[in-house]
Design a protein around this motif. Structure first.
Motif, PDB file in Angstrom:
ATOM      1  N   GLN A 180      24.129  27.725  -1.890  1.00 52.80           N
ATOM      2  CA  GLN A 180      22.941  26.928  -2.172  1.00 52.80           C
ATOM      3  C   GLN A 180      21.912  27.161  -1.077  1.00 52.80           C
ATOM      4  OE1 GLN A 180      24.115  22.843  -2.552  1.00 52.80           O
ATOM      5  NE2 GLN A 180      25.685  23.257  -4.094  1.00 52.80           N
ATOM      6  N   PHE A 181      20.636  26.962  -1.425  1.00 51.01           N
ATOM      7  CA  PHE A 181      19.583  27.046  -0.416  1.00 51.01           C
ATOM      8  C   PHE A 181      19.732  25.868   0.546  1.00 51.01           C
ATOM      9  CE2 PHE A 181      17.663  29.271  -4.062  1.00 51.01           C
ATOM     10  CZ  PHE A 181      17.368  30.491  -3.452  1.00 51.01           C
ATOM     11  N   THR A 182      19.435  26.118   1.798  1.00 47.17           N
ATOM     12  CA  THR A 182      19.631  25.121   2.847  1.00 47.17           C
ATOM     13  C   THR A 182      18.305  24.614   3.384  1.00 47.17           C
ATOM     14  OG1 THR A 182      19.633  26.761   4.606  1.00 47.17           O
ATOM     15  CG2 THR A 182      21.746  26.332   3.506  1.00 47.17           C
ATOM     16  N   ASP A 183      18.424  23.586   4.236  1.00 50.62           N
ATOM     17  CA  ASP A 183      17.249  23.094   4.946  1.00 50.62           C
ATOM     18  C   ASP A 183      16.586  24.225   5.730  1.00 50.62           C
ATOM     19  OD1 ASP A 183      17.029  20.531   4.150  1.00 50.62           O
ATOM     20  OD2 ASP A 183      18.158  19.664   5.819  1.00 50.62           O
ATOM     21  N   GLU A 184      17.436  25.037   6.336  1.00 50.10           N
ATOM     22  CA  GLU A 184      16.919  26.145   7.137  1.00 50.10           C
ATOM     23  C   GLU A 184      16.079  27.088   6.284  1.00 50.10           C
ATOM     24  OE1 GLU A 184      18.665  29.993   9.586  1.00 50.10           O
ATOM     25  OE2 GLU A 184      20.014  28.361   8.994  1.00 50.10           O
ATOM     26  N   ASP A 185      16.586  27.398   5.071  1.00 56.95           N
ATOM     27  CA  ASP A 185      15.814  28.252   4.161  1.00 56.95           C
ATOM     28  C   ASP A 185      14.456  27.630   3.857  1.00 56.95           C
ATOM     29  OD1 ASP A 185      17.795  30.236   3.856  1.00 56.95           O
ATOM     30  OD2 ASP A 185      18.834  29.003   2.364  1.00 56.95           O
ATOM     31  N   THR A 186      14.470  26.322   3.590  1.00 60.57           N
ATOM     32  CA  THR A 186      13.214  25.644   3.252  1.00 60.57           C
ATOM     33  C   THR A 186      12.240  25.702   4.415  1.00 60.57           C
ATOM     34  OG1 THR A 186      14.451  24.138   1.827  1.00 60.57           O
ATOM     35  CG2 THR A 186      12.223  23.492   2.419  1.00 60.57           C
ATOM     36  N   ARG A 187      12.740  25.474   5.624  1.00 64.03           N
ATOM     37  CA  ARG A 187      11.850  25.497   6.792  1.00 64.03           C
ATOM     38  C   ARG A 187      11.285  26.896   7.019  1.00 64.03           C
ATOM     39  NH1 ARG A 187      16.112  22.094   8.508  1.00 64.03           N
ATOM     40  NH2 ARG A 187      15.393  19.933   8.761  1.00 64.03           N
ATOM     41  N   MET A 188      12.124  27.898   6.882  1.00 67.40           N
ATOM     42  CA  MET A 188      11.649  29.280   7.054  1.00 67.40           C
ATOM     43  C   MET A 188      10.589  29.621   6.000  1.00 67.40           C
ATOM     44  SD  MET A 188      13.493  30.596   9.625  1.00 67.40           S
ATOM     45  CE  MET A 188      13.912  32.308   9.476  1.00 67.40           C
ATOM     46  N   LEU A 189      10.851  29.163   4.778  1.00 69.46           N
ATOM     47  CA  LEU A 189       9.886  29.444   3.709  1.00 69.46           C
ATOM     48  C   LEU A 189       8.573  28.709   3.936  1.00 69.46           C
ATOM     49  CD1 LEU A 189      12.242  29.392   0.602  1.00 69.46           C
ATOM     50  CD2 LEU A 189      11.086  31.385   1.576  1.00 69.46           C
ATOM     51  N   ARG A 190       8.637  27.505   4.510  1.00 74.41           N
ATOM     52  CA  ARG A 190       7.401  26.777   4.794  1.00 74.41           C
ATOM     53  C   ARG A 190       6.580  27.516   5.852  1.00 74.41           C
ATOM     54  NH1 ARG A 190       8.470  20.439   5.606  1.00 74.41           N
ATOM     55  NH2 ARG A 190       6.177  20.491   5.593  1.00 74.41           N
TER      56      ARG A 190
END
Length: 591
Positions: A180-190
């Motif tokens: 699953q996508f993680t918080d880390e993925d979301t932050r990097m994408l932001r």
């Protein structure tokens, strides 16, 4: 199923995927990551993030930049599929949708791209905050996937802002390895989305500057073309051809008012298939007509479905701009620029630039018309002067010479001398009649009663008009019953071709002699009866790499009638010979 919005803690962080390291529990019992852990994770992936940022910032062409953003986001989050939805002008749907990971076969099966008005895509448009889902199909806001769509479960979406404006959203699905996508993925994408907003802003500025340069250059080219001798009949065609090229539209139409309360009529068209365009009428009762004639532009999202566009021609097109050709509060015509059905809508920048182009083209048309009037006036003044000189000087001297010869003949005693003197007097009388005919033609003017003149008279009139700037009289020879055999449409185009040839000779050839032949007994290569115009001069010839716009006009005219136009050196290898030929009558004209 759980969802995180705007990076809020939830059950998908922690150990839910690669890179999860655990932390303390939140108030709801779900694991959360400490600041130190988050910082540590970002630090570990910093080189990867920096590389992604550099990749996104490379290049200045907008569509290339958008595609690079999608590819970089997929690589950064290790996602199988990614997409970037660009918001439309109203900010309520999608104007463009760039995808990554979906092949052409899958794309063809899925059909039309999403419009963003419903489902999770619509949710991100209404609420532009990060959204992360473990199973998108289980979310109440999801409307499902279309038939033929690859299966997708995990999902993360982040908005992209250009300055303070929402430009669109970045969507990623199916993290590789079943994670699953993680918080880390979301932050990097932001972080990536922030850099993407800067790159998109730069690309937009470049695109806007390039478009402005493109339109300004086009407007200057149109003005130059209209003010350097193009025939009045071709002026509107010049505007249509350039407008279509600049707007990247499927067609360009010029409409002219049909008089009071008679609507608008298409009088010039440029398109890959212009069949049936010229002559189309928009009736006066259509509300668009009043709006356009009042000088207001009209923009249509889809001409085929808009209730205001009722002509059969409108069914062939999609997004359309209709712009008044206006000068000094006077609308002299309308420029319509349609794109194909389903085509890209015109942006606000394109609308502004096209409106400015229409104003510039209208001014150029008015100035070109004024210039032609001034040139015609100069020709008429020269004709009046020449006619006066012929009448007051030449005819009087010829008449006096004839009187002297008649007196000498009465005193002569040798029959042979008397006969020769009588013959000379007859020749003088014939010359006086020819000069008087020339004086009448000069006083009549090149445009008088043109609609009722035969082809022979119109050709002679063109040659007479050209004699003034050339400084000498070209010779003209007719073969066959020109007036009886050549149909009106062909004759009109032949006269225009003759005008073009003489104009080119005056401007470029530096000739001292031009011989013109109009042969109505010619034949085309397939044996069809034809009329052939041949013009030969003794000028400098056509230089290598020189302009060919006039010669292309000749070929276009002949080709539209089923004929051809060729050019080359004269019979003795010097000067230029132009041969223009077409069938005696067009296919739609009776024999």
């Amino acid at each position: 199923m759980a969802a995180d919005s705007d990076g809020a803690p939830g059950p998908l962080n922690g150990t839910g995927g690669p890179g999860g390291t655990g932390g303390s529990n939140g108030p709801d019992g779900s694991p959360t990551l400490s600041f130190q852990v988050i910082a540590s994770q970002i630090t570990l992936r910093l080189p990867e993030l920096l590389e992604a940022v550099v990749s996104v910032g490379t290049g200045i062409e907008l569509h290339t930049t958008l595609r690079r953003i999608v590819e970089t986001a997929a690589e950064l989050a290790d996602a199988r599929y990614a997409a970037l939805g660009v918001l439309d002008a109203d900010g309520t749907g999608l104007a463009d949708f760039i995808t990554y990971g979906i092949g052409e076969t899958d794309a063809a099966r899925m059909g039309a791209l999403p419009d963003g008005h419903a489902g999770l895509l619509g949710e991100l448009i209404k609420h532009p905050v990060p959204l992360r889902l473990a199973d998108l199909s289980a979310d109440d806001r999801s409307v499902g996937l279309p038939p033929g769509h690859p299966p997708m479960k995990t999902f993360v979406g982040v908005p992209i802002r250009v300055h303070t404006e929402i430009f669109g959203n970045l969507y990623l699905t199916e993290k590789r390895g079943g994670w699953q996508f993680t918080d880390e993925d979301t932050r990097m994408l932001r972080i990536l989305a922030m850099e993407a907003g800067i790159a998109i802003g730069n690309a937009r500025l470049y695109e806007s500057a390039r478009q402005r340069e493109h339109w300004i250059s086009g407007a200057a080219a149109v003005t130059t073309a209209l003010l350097t001798g193009d025939a009045a009949d071709d002026a509107l065609d010049v505007v249509a051809v350039w407008a279509r090229k600049l707007a990247e539209s499927a067609a360009a139409l010029v409409l002219a008012p049909r008089g009071s309360d008679s609507g608008l009529e298409v009088v010039a068209a440029s398109a890959a298939d212009p069949e049936g365009m010229v002559g189309t009428v928009i009736p006066a009762e259509n509300p668009i007509v009043a709006q356009l004639l009042n000088g207001e532009p009209v923009f249509v999202d889809d001409a085929a479905s808009d209730p205001r566009t009722t002509t059969r021609l409108a069914q062939r097109f999609g997004p359309t701009m209709m712009l008044p050709l206006q000068s000094n509060d006077r609308v002299i015509g309308i420029l319509a620029l349609p794109r194909p059905p389903g085509g890209r809508p015109f942006s606000e920048t394109e609308r502004v630039l096209a409106t400015q182009f229409a104003a510039q083209a209208a001014l150029a048309l008015v100035l070109a018309d004024v210039q032609r009037d001034r040139e015609r006036l100069a020709v008429y003044e020269d004709r009046d002067r020449i006619a006066r000189d012929l009448h007051d000087l030449v005819i009087q001297r010829l008449f006096a010479t004839g009187m002297m010869l008649e007196g000498a003949g009465r005193r002569a005693h040798t029959p042979e001398v008397i006969e020769r003197i009588g013959h000379a007097v007859d020749e003088l009388d014939a010359t006086i009649q020819e000069v008087r005919t020339a004086i009448y033609a000069l006083q009549q003017g090149p445009g008088d009663d043109a609609a009722h003149s035969g082809l022979r008279a119109r050709a002679l009139r063109e040659v007479g008009t050209a004699a003034v700037p050339l400084g000498f009289q070209p010779s003209v020879r007719f073969v066959g019953a020109v007036d009886a055999l050549v149909g009106e449409p062909v004759g009109k185009n032949l006269v225009a071709a003759l005008r073009e040839v003489l104009s080119n000779a005056f401007r470029h050839a530096r000739a001292s002699r031009i011989d013109v032949t109009v042969d109505a007994t010619a034949a085309l290569p397939d044996g069809a009866p034809a009329v052939r115009l041949t013009a030969t001069d003794d000028g400098v010839g056509i230089p290598e790499g020189g302009r060919r716009s006039g010669l292309r006009n000749l070929a276009r005219r002949a080709g539209s009638l089923g004929g051809s136009s060729t050019y080359g050196p004269g019979p003795d290898g010097t000067g230029t010979t132009v041969v223009w030929e077409a069938p005696l009558r067009t296919p739609s004209q009776p024999d």
